[in-house]
Design a protein around this motif. Structure first.
Motif, short mmCIF file in Angstrom:
data_model
loop_
_atom_site.label_atom_id
_atom_site.label_comp_id
_atom_site.label_asym_id
_atom_site.label_seq_id
_atom_site.Cartn_x
_atom_site.Cartn_y
_atom_site.Cartn_z
N UNK A 142 -2.03 -22.38 18.98
CA UNK A 142 -2.05 -23.58 18.14
C UNK A 142 -0.67 -24.17 17.94
N UNK A 143 -0.56 -25.10 16.97
CA UNK A 143 0.69 -25.83 16.73
C UNK A 143 1.76 -25.01 16.02
N UNK A 144 1.35 -24.03 15.24
CA UNK A 144 2.30 -23.37 14.38
C UNK A 144 2.62 -24.22 13.16
N UNK A 145 3.67 -23.82 12.42
CA UNK A 145 3.98 -24.53 11.17
C UNK A 145 5.46 -24.85 11.01
N UNK A 146 6.24 -24.77 12.09
CA UNK A 146 7.69 -24.92 11.93
C UNK A 146 8.20 -26.34 12.10
N UNK A 147 7.34 -27.26 12.57
CA UNK A 147 7.82 -28.63 12.79
C UNK A 147 8.00 -29.37 11.47
N UNK A 148 8.59 -30.53 11.55
CA UNK A 148 8.91 -31.29 10.36
C UNK A 148 7.67 -31.95 9.75
N UNK A 149 7.80 -32.34 8.51
CA UNK A 149 6.71 -33.07 7.84
C UNK A 149 6.37 -34.35 8.59
N UNK A 150 7.40 -35.02 9.10
CA UNK A 150 7.17 -36.25 9.87
C UNK A 150 6.35 -35.95 11.12
N UNK A 151 6.68 -34.86 11.81
CA UNK A 151 5.94 -34.48 13.02
C UNK A 151 4.46 -34.27 12.70
N UNK A 152 4.18 -33.48 11.68
CA UNK A 152 2.78 -33.18 11.36
C UNK A 152 2.04 -34.40 10.83
N UNK A 153 2.77 -35.38 10.30
CA UNK A 153 2.10 -36.58 9.78
C UNK A 153 1.41 -37.37 10.87
N UNK A 154 1.81 -37.16 12.11
CA UNK A 154 1.17 -37.87 13.22
C UNK A 154 -0.19 -37.29 13.56
N UNK A 155 -0.47 -36.07 13.08
CA UNK A 155 -1.64 -35.33 13.56
C UNK A 155 -2.70 -35.06 12.48
N UNK A 156 -2.48 -35.55 11.27
CA UNK A 156 -3.52 -35.56 10.25
C UNK A 156 -4.27 -34.22 10.16
N UNK A 157 -3.53 -33.16 9.89
CA UNK A 157 -4.15 -31.84 9.80
C UNK A 157 -5.21 -31.81 8.70
N UNK A 158 -6.30 -31.09 8.93
CA UNK A 158 -7.39 -31.02 7.96
C UNK A 158 -7.97 -29.61 7.97
N UNK A 159 -8.61 -29.27 6.84
CA UNK A 159 -9.17 -27.93 6.69
C UNK A 159 -8.10 -26.94 6.28
N UNK A 160 -8.52 -25.70 6.00
CA UNK A 160 -7.58 -24.69 5.52
C UNK A 160 -7.44 -23.51 6.48
N UNK A 161 -7.88 -23.66 7.72
CA UNK A 161 -7.75 -22.58 8.69
C UNK A 161 -6.31 -22.46 9.16
N UNK A 162 -5.86 -21.23 9.36
CA UNK A 162 -4.60 -21.01 10.06
C UNK A 162 -4.67 -19.66 10.77
N UNK A 163 -3.74 -19.45 11.66
CA UNK A 163 -3.79 -18.29 12.53
C UNK A 163 -3.73 -16.97 11.75
N UNK A 164 -2.83 -16.88 10.78
CA UNK A 164 -2.69 -15.63 10.04
C UNK A 164 -3.96 -15.28 9.25
N UNK A 165 -4.54 -16.28 8.58
CA UNK A 165 -5.77 -16.04 7.83
C UNK A 165 -6.90 -15.61 8.74
N UNK A 166 -6.97 -16.21 9.92
CA UNK A 166 -8.05 -15.88 10.85
C UNK A 166 -7.87 -14.48 11.43
N UNK A 167 -6.63 -14.11 11.75
CA UNK A 167 -6.37 -12.74 12.20
C UNK A 167 -6.75 -11.74 11.11
N UNK A 168 -6.35 -12.04 9.89
CA UNK A 168 -6.62 -11.13 8.78
C UNK A 168 -8.12 -10.97 8.56
#
Length: 286
Positions: free
Chosen positions: A60-86
């Motif tokens: 996936x995308x990860x979470x290290x990019x800037x707020x401006x970067x992520x603003x282009x992609x309109x992230x939605x939902x609360x899934x993330x890699x760590x939660x899913x692995x856990x």
């Protein structure tokens, strides 16, 4: 072998870019757009447990990019890699191998993270080998102008700098079984050079991780090719050959980017290969 779907996060992309020359009046029926012309996209990875080996396909995308970067992609939902692995009883430090279908940011961004004091980057899976192939690595680290915005050096170079990068021993064949990993690989060049499509034998079925050869179920008709593809006229025969074989041999296609149709099968019709059945991962394999 046990396989787990890993939800690395959902986002949105421009529907026109996702469907190229296909008019919105057509693609909007299967992939409805919001008021910004954006359609739902997932980043669903696969985790393969085989003995003491844990192989993660894409991150996936990860979470290290800037707020401006992520603003282009309109992230939605609360899934993330760590939660899913856990959820499945794992931690990223348990991962032994990370296989990247290709190095576009939405497929490999989660492979690298900030270091503790945010002065640089480090692999997000400290105990894993990172798998690519030499041809694609060179393509990504010396990017053309069209793909440069998708091949981000902070997502890629730290894997090599850490000494954790490995290359699949490619035999210069379109499809090969690998000695390094627990699945076969189809190489395709239409979307980007030497994208790798894993073919996994699992519980008596052939499960294929589609990456960007088939982003969503709405992309099944042959002309429905993404505007992002670097060689769309090469995507067409690659896609045609694969879809026909998938219908002939009853492959189960795992759609990494489809937020609503996770595993599908195909059938032959008078109009060409079309959607047959849709499954959730759990109802198919549990």
């Amino acid at each position: 072998m046990t396989i787990y779907p890993i939800e690395a996060g959902n986002f949105k992309l421009d529907g026109g870019a996702m469907f190229g020359v296909v008019p919105k009046t057509i693609w909007n029926r299967t992939n409805p757009a919001d008021s910004n012309n954006m359609i739902d996209i997932a980043a669903t990875c696969l985790l393969i447990e085989e003995g003491d080996r844990l192989t993660l396909i894409d991150t996936g995308m990860g979470d290290k990019q800037s707020e401006k970067f992520f603003s282009y992609y309109f992230q939605w939902g609360d899934d993330n890699l760590d939660k899913s692995l856990q959820k499945h009883g794992f931690h990223r430090d348990d991962i032994t191998d990370v296989f990247m279908t290709h190095l576009h940011f939405d497929h490999c961004g989660g492979s690298v993270q900030w270091n503790k004091d945010r002065t640089g980057y480090e692999p997000a899976f400290k105990n894993a080998h990172f798998w690519s192939n030499k041809d694609h690595w060179e393509w990504a680290t010396q990017p053309n102008a069209r793909e440069k915005a998708s091949f981000l050096k902070e997502n890629i170079l730290p894997m090599e700098e850490s000494g954790q990068l490995k290359f699949i021993d490619r035999k210069n064949l379109p499809y090969q079984e690998t000695s390094e990993l627990d699945f076969g690989i189809l190489y395709v060049d239409g979307h980007t050079d030497k994208q790798m499509i894993p073919h996994i034998d699992y519980k008596g079925k052939k499960l294929v991780f589609m990456a960007d050869l088939l982003p969503t179920a709405g992309h099944i008709p042959l002309p429905y090719v993404m505007g992002y593809d670097t060689r769309p006229l090469l995507t067409l025969p690659e896609k045609k050959d694969f879809l026909e074989k998938a219908a002939d041999e009853n492959y189960y296609l795992f759609l990494e980017h489809d937020a609503h149709n996770k595993v599908i099968t195909l059938k032959h019709t008078e109009k060409g290969v079309r959607l047959n059945e849709v499954f959730t991962f759990n109802e198919l394999f549990n």
